[in-house]
Design a protein around this motif. Structure first.
Motif, PDB file in Angstrom:
ATOM      1  N   ALA A 165      10.543  11.312  -5.260  1.00 51.32           N
ATOM      2  CA  ALA A 165      11.452  10.459  -5.901  1.00 51.32           C
ATOM      3  C   ALA A 165      12.312   9.839  -4.662  1.00 51.32           C
ATOM      4  O   ALA A 165      13.141   8.707  -4.819  1.00 51.32           O
ATOM      5  CB  ALA A 165      12.229  11.345  -6.716  1.00 51.32           C
ATOM      6  N   ARG A 166      12.605  10.571  -3.596  1.00 52.10           N
ATOM      7  CA  ARG A 166      13.518  10.104  -2.566  1.00 52.10           C
ATOM      8  C   ARG A 166      12.935   8.756  -1.862  1.00 52.10           C
ATOM      9  O   ARG A 166      13.733   8.059  -1.195  1.00 52.10           O
ATOM     10  CB  ARG A 166      13.811  11.028  -1.571  1.00 52.10           C
ATOM     11  CG  ARG A 166      12.346  11.355  -0.534  1.00 52.10           C
ATOM     12  CD  ARG A 166      12.623  12.522   0.339  1.00 52.10           C
ATOM     13  NE  ARG A 166      11.462  13.095   0.795  1.00 52.10           N
ATOM     14  CZ  ARG A 166      10.576  12.541   1.597  1.00 52.10           C
ATOM     15  NH1 ARG A 166      10.776  11.422   1.955  1.00 52.10           N
ATOM     16  NH2 ARG A 166       9.454  12.983   1.940  1.00 52.10           N
ATOM     17  N   MET A 167      11.799   8.426  -2.204  1.00 53.76           N
ATOM     18  CA  MET A 167      11.254   7.342  -1.507  1.00 53.76           C
ATOM     19  C   MET A 167      11.259   6.260  -2.553  1.00 53.76           C
ATOM     20  O   MET A 167      11.061   4.888  -2.101  1.00 53.76           O
ATOM     21  CB  MET A 167       9.729   7.561  -1.417  1.00 53.76           C
ATOM     22  CG  MET A 167       9.260   8.311  -0.427  1.00 53.76           C
ATOM     23  SD  MET A 167       7.695   8.481   0.185  1.00 53.76           S
ATOM     24  CE  MET A 167       7.202   6.721   0.655  1.00 53.76           C
ATOM     25  N   ILE A 168      12.000   6.137  -3.781  1.00 52.30           N
ATOM     26  CA  ILE A 168      12.350   5.088  -4.597  1.00 52.30           C
ATOM     27  C   ILE A 168      12.913   3.818  -3.704  1.00 52.30           C
ATOM     28  O   ILE A 168      12.747   2.887  -4.014  1.00 52.30           O
ATOM     29  CB  ILE A 168      12.962   5.457  -5.740  1.00 52.30           C
ATOM     30  CG1 ILE A 168      11.892   6.340  -6.641  1.00 52.30           C
ATOM     31  CG2 ILE A 168      13.385   4.280  -6.451  1.00 52.30           C
ATOM     32  CD1 ILE A 168      12.536   7.075  -7.978  1.00 52.30           C
ATOM     33  N   PRO A 169      13.963   4.026  -3.011  1.00 49.23           N
ATOM     34  CA  PRO A 169      14.814   2.966  -2.293  1.00 49.23           C
ATOM     35  C   PRO A 169      13.638   2.260  -1.521  1.00 49.23           C
ATOM     36  O   PRO A 169      13.837   1.212  -1.444  1.00 49.23           O
ATOM     37  CB  PRO A 169      15.916   3.800  -1.494  1.00 49.23           C
ATOM     38  CG  PRO A 169      16.089   4.922  -2.502  1.00 49.23           C
ATOM     39  CD  PRO A 169      14.906   5.264  -2.867  1.00 49.23           C
ATOM     40  N   MET A 170      13.234   2.971  -0.570  1.00 47.44           N
ATOM     41  CA  MET A 170      11.973   2.276   0.172  1.00 47.44           C
ATOM     42  C   MET A 170      10.907   1.617  -0.603  1.00 47.44           C
ATOM     43  O   MET A 170      10.641   0.365   0.200  1.00 47.44           O
ATOM     44  CB  MET A 170      11.388   3.497   1.054  1.00 47.44           C
ATOM     45  CG  MET A 170      12.369   4.163   2.160  1.00 47.44           C
ATOM     46  SD  MET A 170      11.460   5.414   3.083  1.00 47.44           S
ATOM     47  CE  MET A 170      11.858   6.970   2.009  1.00 47.44           C
ATOM     48  N   ILE A 171      10.524   1.984  -1.685  1.00 47.08           N
ATOM     49  CA  ILE A 171       9.496   1.151  -2.506  1.00 47.08           C
ATOM     50  C   ILE A 171      10.179   0.087  -2.961  1.00 47.08           C
ATOM     51  O   ILE A 171       9.674  -1.100  -2.996  1.00 47.08           O
ATOM     52  CB  ILE A 171       9.016   2.091  -3.436  1.00 47.08           C
ATOM     53  CG1 ILE A 171       8.295   3.208  -2.766  1.00 47.08           C
ATOM     54  CG2 ILE A 171       8.202   1.109  -4.481  1.00 47.08           C
ATOM     55  CD1 ILE A 171       7.965   4.330  -3.975  1.00 47.08           C
ATOM     56  N   ARG A 172      11.426  -0.124  -3.505  1.00 48.31           N
ATOM     57  CA  ARG A 172      12.164  -1.148  -3.709  1.00 48.31           C
ATOM     58  C   ARG A 172      12.363  -1.957  -2.732  1.00 48.31           C
ATOM     59  O   ARG A 172      12.134  -3.362  -2.946  1.00 48.31           O
ATOM     60  CB  ARG A 172      13.406  -0.772  -4.554  1.00 48.31           C
ATOM     61  CG  ARG A 172      13.550  -0.094  -5.674  1.00 48.31           C
ATOM     62  CD  ARG A 172      14.919  -0.018  -6.213  1.00 48.31           C
ATOM     63  NE  ARG A 172      14.902   0.568  -7.730  1.00 48.31           N
ATOM     64  CZ  ARG A 172      15.475   1.615  -7.997  1.00 48.31           C
ATOM     65  NH1 ARG A 172      16.363   2.196  -7.160  1.00 48.31           N
ATOM     66  NH2 ARG A 172      15.566   2.123  -9.316  1.00 48.31           N
ATOM     67  N   GLU A 173      12.818  -1.535  -1.554  1.00 50.60           N
ATOM     68  CA  GLU A 173      12.681  -2.676  -0.452  1.00 50.60           C
ATOM     69  C   GLU A 173      11.568  -3.240  -0.129  1.00 50.60           C
ATOM     70  O   GLU A 173      11.472  -4.328   0.302  1.00 50.60           O
ATOM     71  CB  GLU A 173      13.487  -1.676   0.963  1.00 50.60           C
ATOM     72  CG  GLU A 173      13.545  -2.680   2.117  1.00 50.60           C
ATOM     73  CD  GLU A 173      14.086  -1.785   3.084  1.00 50.60           C
ATOM     74  OE1 GLU A 173      14.015  -2.351   4.339  1.00 50.60           O
ATOM     75  OE2 GLU A 173      14.749  -0.672   2.924  1.00 50.60           O
ATOM     76  N   LEU A 210       0.798  -1.480   0.108  1.00 49.19           N
ATOM     77  CA  LEU A 210      -0.141   0.000   0.079  1.00 49.19           C
ATOM     78  C   LEU A 210       0.823   1.299  -0.001  1.00 49.19           C
ATOM     79  O   LEU A 210       1.803   1.383   0.504  1.00 49.19           O
ATOM     80  CB  LEU A 210      -0.948   0.036   1.288  1.00 49.19           C
ATOM     81  CG  LEU A 210      -1.879  -1.064   1.378  1.00 49.19           C
ATOM     82  CD1 LEU A 210      -2.641  -1.053   2.701  1.00 49.19           C
ATOM     83  CD2 LEU A 210      -3.016  -1.351   0.276  1.00 49.19           C
ATOM     84  N   PHE A 211       0.435   2.193  -0.722  1.00 50.86           N
ATOM     85  CA  PHE A 211       1.149   3.553  -0.762  1.00 50.86           C
ATOM     86  C   PHE A 211       0.112   4.691  -0.281  1.00 50.86           C
ATOM     87  O   PHE A 211      -1.026   4.746  -0.340  1.00 50.86           O
ATOM     88  CB  PHE A 211       1.758   3.940  -2.266  1.00 50.86           C
ATOM     89  CG  PHE A 211       2.709   2.955  -2.635  1.00 50.86           C
ATOM     90  CD1 PHE A 211       3.995   2.859  -2.326  1.00 50.86           C
ATOM     91  CD2 PHE A 211       2.323   1.968  -3.660  1.00 50.86           C
ATOM     92  CE1 PHE A 211       4.996   2.120  -2.877  1.00 50.86           C
ATOM     93  CE2 PHE A 211       3.236   1.056  -3.931  1.00 50.86           C
ATOM     94  CZ  PHE A 211       4.532   1.218  -3.845  1.00 50.86           C
ATOM     95  N   GLN A 212       0.868   5.577   0.303  1.00 48.35           N
ATOM     96  CA  GLN A 212       0.333   6.842   0.713  1.00 48.35           C
ATOM     97  C   GLN A 212       1.034   7.956   0.286  1.00 48.35           C
ATOM     98  O   GLN A 212       2.217   7.989   0.187  1.00 48.35           O
ATOM     99  CB  GLN A 212       0.104   6.863   2.427  1.00 48.35           C
ATOM    100  CG  GLN A 212      -0.723   8.227   2.885  1.00 48.35           C
ATOM    101  CD  GLN A 212      -0.315   8.353   4.258  1.00 48.35           C
ATOM    102  OE1 GLN A 212      -0.478   7.215   4.860  1.00 48.35           O
ATOM    103  NE2 GLN A 212      -0.588   9.364   4.588  1.00 48.35           N
ATOM    104  N   GLY A 213       0.416   8.891  -0.537  1.00 49.69           N
ATOM    105  CA  GLY A 213       1.110   9.794  -1.080  1.00 49.69           C
ATOM    106  C   GLY A 213       0.082  11.245  -1.043  1.00 49.69           C
ATOM    107  O   GLY A 213      -1.068  11.144  -0.660  1.00 49.69           O
TER     108      GLY A 213
END
Length: 61
Positions: free
Chosen positions: A42-50, A7-10
């Motif tokens: 975009a700074r959340m990309i590493p967290m999304i990948r993880e 799930l994503f929140q934005g």
């Protein structure tokens, strides 16, 4: 049982961004009422990948 979902929140996009997303989406059309376009930094990309990697690892077990 878990739903096996991430799930994503934005932030909600402004009307111009929303229209641009609908115009360039591979789905070719309006976003269904059951879905939403959200803005994620975009700074959340590493967290999304993880998070995606964690779901995949769990499925392989």
């Amino acid at each position: 049982a878990e739903a096996q979902e991430v799930l994503f929140q934005g932030w909600k996009p402004d009307a111009e961004t929303h229209a641009q997303c609908e115009a360039t989406s591979p789905a070719n059309g309006s976003v269904p009422d059951t879905e939403a376009i959200i803005r994620i930094p975009a700074r959340m990309i590493p967290m999304i990948r993880e998070a995606c990697d964690a779901v995949e690892r769990a499925q392989l077990r």
